[in-house]
Design an enzyme around this catalytic site. Sequence first.
Site, short mmCIF file in Angstrom:
data_model
loop_
_atom_site.label_atom_id
_atom_site.label_comp_id
_atom_site.label_asym_id
_atom_site.label_seq_id
_atom_site.Cartn_x
_atom_site.Cartn_y
_atom_site.Cartn_z
N HIS A 3 -8.17 0.98 -7.13
CA HIS A 3 -9.55 0.63 -7.48
C HIS A 3 -10.21 -0.14 -6.34
O HIS A 3 -11.40 0.05 -6.07
CB HIS A 3 -9.57 -0.23 -8.75
N ASP A 95 -15.87 -1.43 -12.90
CA ASP A 95 -15.02 -0.28 -13.22
C ASP A 95 -14.83 -0.20 -14.73
O ASP A 95 -15.44 -0.97 -15.48
CB ASP A 95 -13.69 -0.34 -12.45
#
Length: 467
Positions: A3, A95
Amino acid sequence: MGHLIPFLELANRLVLHHNLQATLFVVGTGSSSAEFALLQKPSPVNIIPLPHASSSLDSNAPIFNIISSMMTASFPFLRSSIAAANPRPVALIVDLFGTPALSIAHELGMLGFVFMTTSAWFLSLSFFYPSFDKSMVDAHVDNHDPLVIPGCTPVRFENTIEVFELNQKEVYVGFGSFASELGTADGILSNTWQDLEPTTLKALSEAGTLGKGKVNEVPIFPIGPLTSNGDPTLESEVLKWLDRQPDESVIYVSFGSGGTLREEQITELAWGLEMSQQRFVWVIRPPAGTESMGTFFTAGRGSSGDDWASEFLPEGFIKRTKEVGLVIPMWGPQAEILSHRSVRGFVTHCGWNSSLESIVNGVAMVTWPLYAEQKMNAAVLTEEVGVAVRVRAEGDGLVKRKEIENKVRMIMEGKEGGGIRERVKGLKISGEKAVTKGGSSYNSLARVASECDIFRRRRDGGCYSLP
């Protein structure tokens, strides 16, 4: 890292290509020296580590629950940091695990976007999840019926996400609560591009006619591939070793920043590589328990030095393969390895970041998914895109040495592998065009930047009202 890398690349592009200022808030695990090194690199982005309380959950709890707990604990610090910022930020991009923070963005007079660092297929599952009938989800979990996603390829249970495999209702109910927050976003950014997943992106773009509720009114912005470009000046022993190998003669083996194999599987992998008679670079980690899995919060810790690796390898393996193979304990410079001229194939756990790094370097894959949504990714790469082959485990859960040998040979020298290699090289060119000025992903991110600019002028001019 899966990520962090795309988020940092996104922030860099917003600054360098679209004339915005960017601050990256990082909720770190503290488990990886690679993570620390990445954040220390010179960058036009302001990077702020967010403190968080250690998760009160057992370390063996589902990874989804642990990360969710850590993210939630960081939200008060995120809110106070944004509230104190001057000038006021225009947008907050989070996210999937950060979707509850979208309410903070709207409360503070900002746009709220979600950046899905995954395939569009996984995005489609998350996007439509709130509209799924409970009976369909239960049938998928309990009876292993396919999960039907409007306009997309159904998810067979053999390719399902870890959330459903666990068959713990509180886990996938928790996933649903995060997914439902997607409907409150002002837009969803996806680390993919038009040529890679055209059918799924078409279904997402037409979602307003396929479902109910605000979740289907949220615009989708394909902005990928966003990956690490690597450091062309980096010097390391593995790169020097690769320099001495013929062009496209090496297969790279790595299971990501959190992937581990059980001891018996390490043995089978070693024999499979040796039997394949191919040159290889293998990033190896100590085995964890009795299952191949993810160990995000221990990866990078524990054994030190280089001697421990031989403890888990067949007797004489390193000596027998010293002319053709290199075993690297714990971590290797992946972006630099995959971009090296001598690398042709990649045995990968199918984290989306690793998958994209392989594609943008024109490297064909042997997929070996372990956890999270990696089985979905493996299915995309093998069945939809055709840039990989997939290993299959036997009844005891082990991928046997002969299977490994066959799949490695297929990618490195087989006739079927030739077609796969051609396709991945074509997608490499396609990905480069997508993120270049005037390309589909470049223009998509430009639209996000434009929306931010329009919103800022309206807000600062007193024309904005909270939703």
